[in-house]
Design an enzyme around this catalytic site. Structure first.
Site, PDB file in Angstrom:
ATOM      1  N   HIS A   1       0.833  -1.204   0.000  1.00 17.03           N
ATOM      2  CA  HIS A   1       0.000   0.000   0.000  1.00 17.03           C
ATOM      3  C   HIS A   1       0.876   1.266   0.000  1.00 17.03           C
ATOM      4  CE1 HIS A   1      -3.689   2.319   1.220  1.00 17.03           C
ATOM      5  NE2 HIS A   1      -2.779   3.121   1.736  1.00 17.03           N
ATOM      6  N   GLU A   2       1.803   1.322   0.930  1.00 19.72           N
ATOM      7  CA  GLU A   2       2.638   2.527   1.035  1.00 19.72           C
ATOM      8  C   GLU A   2       3.535   2.698  -0.191  1.00 19.72           C
ATOM      9  OE1 GLU A   2       1.812   4.710   3.132  1.00 19.72           O
ATOM     10  OE2 GLU A   2       0.524   3.381   4.318  1.00 19.72           O
TER      11      GLU A   2
ATOM     12  N   GLU B   1      -4.827   7.917  -2.855  1.00 16.37           N
ATOM     13  CA  GLU B   1      -5.297   6.643  -2.310  1.00 16.37           C
ATOM     14  C   GLU B   1      -5.601   5.642  -3.435  1.00 16.37           C
ATOM     15  OE1 GLU B   1      -4.883   6.232   0.751  1.00 16.37           O
ATOM     16  OE2 GLU B   1      -6.010   4.434   1.263  1.00 16.37           O
TER      17      GLU B   1
ATOM     18  N   HIS C   1       1.695   4.599  -2.745  1.00 16.73           N
ATOM     19  CA  HIS C   1       1.773   6.048  -2.494  1.00 16.73           C
ATOM     20  C   HIS C   1       3.144   6.591  -2.921  1.00 16.73           C
ATOM     21  CE1 HIS C   1      -1.962   6.822  -0.380  1.00 16.73           C
ATOM     22  NE2 HIS C   1      -1.727   5.915   0.547  1.00 16.73           N
TER      23      HIS C   1
HETATM   24 ZN    ZN Z   1      -3.174   5.229   1.972  1.00 17.17          ZN
END
Ligand code: ZN
Length: 500
Positions: free
Chosen positions: A264-265, A294, A268
């Protein structure tokens, strides 16, 4: 002779200076979360507040106003127009709010934070409610100053996180998600909980998990010459372009939490690293919105990271660090084990299907609070009722109910919907990606993500803030933001997984 574009150039110089201050602030915040000694907290809060003051002063200065006015006459292309549009917007939003109100909110923010922590520890909402009440009244006050004709109070606050998003489009989008996802959830629940998690239980030493996480981030395209991976209680990503800091957290009895937080990170982080070097420090070199940000993390985490294809790569990679027989060397077990659907009380631990239901509950409540149709003391009962209605479970305490999120104590109203918008955008983008990159799954199986990253670079990362978020999504996938792609993606995936 004076340069014909001198004011525009001066404007960008000033903007880059403000950006540098913001980045310095982010490094200090990162340091606080990862390695600052506990006694440093007092000095750190003074450092951060000094920088915030400076940033606010420079952003709203008369000098800035003058530069914006002069630069207006000098722009002659779309890119410069976009920079000016974004800078003017930021300036006007800051200017419209009385300084006293900003100071009141930031003072209250610290008190409200403190009250929230105490209330959560005691699991007693009444310890937090007086501060929250004050916060909501100040946020309503701010919204009145920011509100433009045709906007609701809540619209004016969403603008801080998702430019151009409106209640009028979010309400039907979210009520459709509400209906379709709770229907999907009840069909899954009727089938019964089939996932076997025992193969995931074991001993996974942290240093090995760290190595595996770095390996996966590299595979996804993360540049360690321009970023770091560290550890924090709550995973996050900060910084930009050539200095991106991301974190994850480790559970030595199960490698999934660290791995999926990392994916997830990294989503980003790749967005930050993919912004354009020449535009750094100006809106064209920034990321678009919270929702679009997101969408990048969720696309990598869910559409890619929890796909059967990429699961094959992840299983193989985990095997390199924890032994070939990990998870019984069984792809099917792995794939099911990273896609378990199970109603839970805590948003940050929610699976793909239930996650948006958690968001919808918060969206409905905060709209009512800001628009003045609900009172603060009604929150716990309303919260519990909605959890029962949408997820079939009800928290036994405020701590695992309405006190679990930090957002409202900071006054972040209008932030929650961007999580679900991110999921909506991710599904639309991935639908287009599958059309544009034939045979993507066979590449992902081998951990080959190059073409996927290239697509995201071209269509999202390199665009900066050239377009409003909704326009950016429309240009990238040929349709404006809509929930139907997310719903059909969920129904196909979980229909197959759970044999519905
Ligand atoms: Zn996030």
């Amino acid at each position: 002779m004076e340069d014909k574009k001198q004011a525009y150039k001066d404007l960008l110089d000033e903007t880059r200076e403000i950006h540098a201050l913001e980045m310095a602030k982010e490094v200090l915040e990162w340091d606080q979360e990862t390695c600052m000694p506990p006694k440093g907290v007092e000095l750190r809060s003074r450092e951060l507040s000094a920088l915030s003051g400076l940033i606010h002063e420079k952003t709203s200065s008369d000098h800035m106003g003058e530069l914006l006015l002069q630069a207006q006459k000098q722009i002659d292309n779309e890119e410069e127009g976009a920079n000016l549009r974004e800078l003017k917007r930021a300036f006007n939003r800051v200017k419209r709010v009385p300084k006293k109100l900003v100071q009141d909110i930031s003072r209250l923010g610290a008190l409200s934070q403190d009250a929230w922590i105490k209330a959560r520890n005691a699991s007693d909402f009444s310890l937090f409610s007086p501060r929250l009440k004050e916060m909501i009244s100040l946020k309503r006050e701010i919204a009145k100053h920011l509100k433009e004709p045709g906007q609701t109070l809540y619209d004016a606050l969403i603008e801080d996180f998702e430019e151009g998003a409106r209640e009028a489009t979010l309400v039907p989008m979210f009520s459709s998600l509400r209906e379709k996802l709770s229907n999907l959830l009840s069909r899954i629940m009727e089938k019964g909980d089939q996932a076997d998690e025992t193969p995931f239980n074991g001993s996974f030493p942290r240093p090995m998990q760290e190595k595996m996480c770095k390996h996966v981030a590299k595979t996804m395209g993360f540049d360690f010459e321009g970023g770091r991976l560290d550890t924090s209680a709550h995973p996050f990503t900060s910084g930009g372009k050539n200095d991106v800091r991301m974190t994850t957290r480790y559970d030595e009895s199960d490698f999934r939490p660290a791995l999926y937080a990392l994916i997830h990170e990294t989503g980003h982080a790749l967005y930050e690293q993919g912004t354009q070097a020449e535009h750094q420090g100006t809106p064209l070199g920034e990321t678009s919105s919270m929702g679009v940000h997101e969408s990048q993390s969720r696309l990598w985490e869910n559409q890619v990271g929890r796909s059967r294809a990429f699961s094959a790569y992840l299983l193989d990679t985990a095997g390199q660090y924890f032994g070939r027989d990990i998870v019984g060397r069984n792809l099917d077990t792995f794939y099911k084990g990273v896609n378990i659907v199970r109603p839970s009380l805590i948003r940050v631990e929610a699976d793909e299907v239930t996650y948006n239901l958690h968001i919808i509950i918060r969206f409905e409540l905060e709209r009512a609070l800001i628009n003045g149709t609900m009172e603060v003391h009604d929150i716990p009962a309303a919260w519990n009722k909605k959890y029962q209605e949408l997820l079939g479970i009800s928290p036994s305490s405020d701590a695992e109910g309405c006190l679990q999120d930090v957002h409202w104590s900071w006054g972040l109203f209008g932030y929650f919907p961007t999580y679900s918008l991110g999921n909506v955008y991710a599904a639309q983008l991935y639908g287009k990606i599958l059309k544009d990159i034939p045979g993507l799954d066979s590449k992902l199986q081998k951990g080959d993500t190059a073409e996927l990253l290239q697509w995201l670079r071209e269509n999202i990362h390199s665009k900066g803030r050239r377009y409003l978020p909704a326009q950016l999504i429309e240009k990238a996938c040929g349709e404006s933001p809509a929930e139907s792609s997310l719903i059909s993606y969920m129904e196909n995936k979980f229909g197959e997984l759970y044999g519905l």
